[in-house]
Design an enzyme around this catalytic site. Structure first.
Site, mmCIF file in Angstrom:
data_model
loop_
_atom_site.group_PDB
_atom_site.id
_atom_site.type_symbol
_atom_site.label_atom_id
_atom_site.label_comp_id
_atom_site.label_asym_id
_atom_site.label_seq_id
_atom_site.Cartn_x
_atom_site.Cartn_y
_atom_site.Cartn_z
ATOM 1 C CB CYS J 49 32.278 32.236 16.558
ATOM 2 S SG CYS J 49 33.886 32.756 17.126
ATOM 3 N N PRO J 50 29.295 31.197 16.977
ATOM 4 C CG PRO J 50 28.915 28.912 16.907
ATOM 5 C CD PRO J 50 29.774 29.945 17.554
#
Lengths: 189, 189, 189, 189, 189, 189, 189, 189, 189, 189
Positions: J49-50
């Site tokens: 996700c980052p």
């Protein structure tokens, strides 16, 4: 329980229309005060419908003379009506408004939408100036209609509207004798 | 939800009938195999109905020639049909069966019973030999029908039954040209 | 739960009627203030009903003398009543109103409609001047009624209406002794 | 929906009875094979009932001759019937079974129980040998019945049971002419 | 959920009664202000009931002395009570009102009606001057009651009504010592 | 609808009990074959109950002689019954089983639980050897019962169980004359 | 959907209680303004409960010092509590009110009633001065509780009530350091 | 109706877990055969929870010795548990599995989910080797728990599981005397 | 409750289509085995839609290379699609099938039918070869879509289908590096 | 029936948020007046996700320039957002608010909560300044999004909001020509 449509009032609709090169919106309110002929057909650009619409176009002035408006209705959009009129000679001569009913509101109210195909049955509804249905015919796909018979029925309905419902013989045409019934004639005709 | 009658099958009825001086019972079973014209009218011995029944009587052989039977229907009993035929010249010439529907079974199925008066609307249903409705017209009281238009519609329905539903132009009569559509004609007619 | 009709009020009806060559409308309101005899029979022009209607016609003045009106009722239309009266000697002598109940409103209220045939059972209801049912008889098809017994029962009902319900012996006729009961007579009669 | 009792079958009852000084139990089964006259009255030892029961007692042999049994019914117990018969001359001459219906089973089935007072209306039911009701009369309190009319109606019902329901004129009595209807007579009587 | 009758109020009834040769109407309103003994029994004129009613009749003055009224109740009419009193010595000596409950209103409220036979069980209800039930006994058919025990229980109920419900030992009779409980006695008796 | 308990069968219970210094479990099954006296009281260690339980204890052998068992019941636990018996002379002499009903199963079945206080009303139920209730009495709080009357009613119930329900006069005790009723005696007693 | 009891308000109860030789009534209203410890146990006079009640009795002054009241609750009556206190040394030293819940109102609200046995589970509820539940523990039968842990939890609840709910470490006791959290500490502890 | 959790079986769950640097899946099946301590807390990385988890971590071997496993549960994911363990010394020493319940399945079953905040209440459930809950405590936010008391209650539950539920005194610890109850001791402790 | 479409399977449809001058029928069965791009737009012959369909037509070979088929869908009939292709240059270059949905079956399933106008919203659904929806975008009328972004998302979905769902960074395009995650990377990216 | 989200208004929410080292509460009210980008992702500290959040962070000023705010949303708490930002370089550069939705209120409203895992799907919603949704995309787990396409769609939505919905061609970017449609262009593009 289902009831038939006779004497029931049409819904309060508002749909887009194509007429003589222009787009407009037509609502129930616009149709009151005149007799209305709602003429449903399955689809624009499909095989044989144009002949029916052309038959009506040829008799349009006869309907106008007796204070009636014709509304052809299919489930196509107004854009398609315009494109059809520009592409087809028969439709090019149509002068009455062509209603666009892609949401099916009119066809569902008049109970002529075939939900399986999304197309309308061939049907015609004669509506009086107060918006009440006086006569209707629904045919299976493919069974065409007859502009002259629609006109004859319209005139009979107008005659009954004026003179009451106990007078009009079969296949009566304007100008023919009509019967002035009296109690003595009951059971004699 | 209500649906229209097109392609729906008629109920399994059994009613008394009067025909040519005799009483009999007619059931759905008796009507299959031929096209049926169910012709509803309000009441025996009332004012102007006889002209419609007489109009049909005059065209009866035309209907018989195309394998169709006519069934006139009112909410009167078979006793009344007989008395009417004996009392009235127009009815005396009727040769098709006159169905008695005092219990309202047929009128309720075809959705043409006016529950307030107990009388039937003027309506005509064209039923194919399998008992499925192919066309129908319902008129308000007083708006008469036309035997010739019923015959024309019957023949169009028979044509569609034989040739499919994408072919039949408006106001077509047997013997006229019919259109053999092809993909290239789509949108051109 | 079903309850019997005794002391229940008749519905607020309005039906067409035939009487002495004329058509009219008769409503509940028109019937109040007099005793009413509602006489149901299956069908006009059918086999044996005329004898019952004729029996009543013969006693009509007796009923009128005691402030009662007779209403014959069948599921036929007023047109049929007129035609029957013109065609049949027995019916020609009927002077009381013949009610037309083709919608079955009266027959359904009085619970005498045979839904299968659409015809009424042979039944008679005696209704007081306030519209409340005081006596009724329902017979199976074919079991006729007796005008004199209807008259006797009417007079007994009128006697009770005037003198209370603890007095009237069996088969009592006007003018016969009636019993003035006292506590001492309890269990002695 | 309520339906009337004509042609419906009586319930499968079993009640106590008093007859000729003896107690017994009478069930529906015991009543089949003969015509049954169920004669309801309000109460033993009350004012004027005995005259009706006595009227029936006087005609008892006439009923027996035509294969009918009379059952008088009140909401009193069999003990009370016995005491009444011992205390009252009119009741002493009763020879038919007096049914005890304190639980109201018969009166509720025949819909003649006045729930407010716990007493039965004056009513008479004519039941055929298969237990099916053919005729019934219900009177308000105080309106007595007539043994001769009950007998006449019973005989008419028996005639119809034997000859069918399209034959019996009004106020017919055994031995009088009956009409043999034919199609030609329809509408002529 | 069912709850027992203790402390519930009797219904607002109105029934016919027989007392000392007279007929009257007795309502709940008439019974308030005095203790009431409602004494149900199956049927007048039946086998062994009179002995119970006679036992109560013999103790009637004892009940009257403590401001109590006795109401015998059966499902028979007041006419039958009168006839029974006139026919039977034991009943002739009854001076308290005999209630007539042919509609079953009291027996249904007190839950002592045997719906199968229409008769009441042998039951006794002790009702305080405000119409609230303080004690009741219901026996199966045939198990008689004891006037002296009813009187003893009535007096115990009256004692509790005056002194509260934490004081009355078993089988206590008026005049005997009663226990004045204190906290120290808890668990010591 | 609520129905009374007469002739209904007790539930299939299993509760803890204290008897003669021991704990045990007693179920419905254990109680069949003998007559059962179910004696409900509000609470252990409360004011005046011991006198009732002591009265029963004094007559215990009389009950045992006629094949009956006594079951005292309160909403206290078996631990409390034991403590009470050890703390109180009157309870110390009890030899019949003391049932523990803290879950309210018995009191709810017999409809004698006061849900507000969680205590049982003073009530006694006489149950036959098949577990069917033959007589019951329910008193408001504070109204004590009488061991001798319970015994008398038990013996009457036993008499009826043996001889049928049409024989037992009021306040009958074993050894007294009983009445052999005959039809002639109806209405004479 | 079920929700847990945290922060829900206790019901509006009124029960009998035994305390220091006296009977009284305690209602919800009486308990507000102080912290309440509701301590349920199965039954008086049963095996091992006294040790738990004695453990609480020994710490009673500690609870009183922090403005808390202890309410022991079982399904026994107040009479039984008194008898138990008089019979048992451990209970004799109890000074807090012992609530009587024979109707099961408290045990049902707190959802600790075993409907099968009618006894309460071992449970403890800590209720704040506004009547809202802040902590509760429910144990199966036989699993005892610990007065010191109840006291510790009470004091933690009081600390949170004063300082908010984001501060109290595990097993904290009054006087120990508490943590003043800051944003920088998030995720660092 | 809600019921408490005692003796009810835990749901058939499967959740992700973090333990000693590894991710795994833990299901109900994995937890059977050992006693389970389900320890709910509001949130990872929030203020004061670590002290409770550290308290449990310090006693972990004591729980393991008595065949118990500890499961800490919050609504955070397993990724967050890992990050927390890597970021915080107190959590770094945790050796028992940390369950991830972001879908709220466990918290909803155990009825400790605060739907408003999405966080769990502080609660602990002691579950026996068959998956049935034996004790539980639910605290409001901020009220911490005590590992030693959880251990003491676990051992008491284990003692009851082995020896039955009528033996265990308050605040009992393993090795202390336990009471062997006998009937004579009832009411004496 | 509504759920989103991710991973749900498309309905079992059969619709008419126009493609390269021919009419055909396309069913769900025909679409399986390839990735499907269902591209809804409001209406044929309307203002600005052609640019979107042309944008897709220009990228059609890119979609075909990655085993994907494009299906444009509007609520117009196949006759109208054909007429539009013949009348408009932009549409003339479309080679993918144009589905006809006048009955609204597809638009209703994909929840993109504006019931008020009967037109479809601008929406695109990416369906995997098993008929399960993997991504979808729905825009309000007038907000156009981007063929390149649809292609990028399709390729990302294909990558996930092959390699699992824990790997794909934002705005990834085929050929770019992808991340092979390991437990050590959790919380580090 | 489910309807899509287009033009529906977002719920009235209030959630905790983390932004630039601070905790705050953000409600619907705070978001009105600007365009909102709601960007859902499965979980903090999870694998990939980052990169998506970093992609958005890199374009944050572009969104701010067109009066839009970005809200990232996961089912983690604000404590976890803070810990993640402190532990991860990519998240450290995020300047837009990170919403905490552990109770699932936002994810359930936007229909992107996977109830099985408790995590959110990857989805983005573009909401106009009145809180009405204008465009949304929902991807299956693992299928990343593209900040530039979100920006392009946002600008197209803003263009339509200003100029109406019949103008915007596919893949339009600000500054490119837009089409001014006229009736003559219908069907020509």
């Amino acid at each position: 329980m289902t009831t038939n449509f006779i004497d029931s009032e049409i819904i309060d609709f508002k749909v887009n229309a194509y007429q003589n090169g222009e787009f407009s919106e037509i609502s129930k309110q616009d149709t009151l005060g005149k007799w209305g002929i709602y003429f449903f057909y399955p689809a624009d650009f499909s095989f044989v419908c144009p002949t029916e619409l052309g038959d009506l176009a040829d008799h349009y002035t006869d309907f106008q003379k007796v204070n009636a408006e014709i509304y052809s209705v299919s489930e196509d959009s107004e854009f398609v009506h315009k494109a059809w009129a520009e592409a087809t000679d028969t439709i090019a001569k149509v002068r009455y408004p062509m209603l666009a009913d892609p949401a099916g509101k009119l066809a569902r109210f008049f109970n002529v939408l075939d939900e399986e195909s999304g197309l309308a049955f061939r049907a015609v509804f004669i509506v009086d100036p107060e918006g009440k249905i006086q006569s209707y015919t629904i045919n299976n796909m493919g069974i065409g209609r007859n502009a002259e018979e629609i006109l004859r029925t319209l005139e009979a309905a107008q005659f009954v509207a004026e003179h009451g419902d106990r007078v009009c013989p079969a296949n009566w045409h304007p100008g023919e004798d009509t019967i002035t019934p009296s109690l003595d004639l009951v059971g004699k005709l």
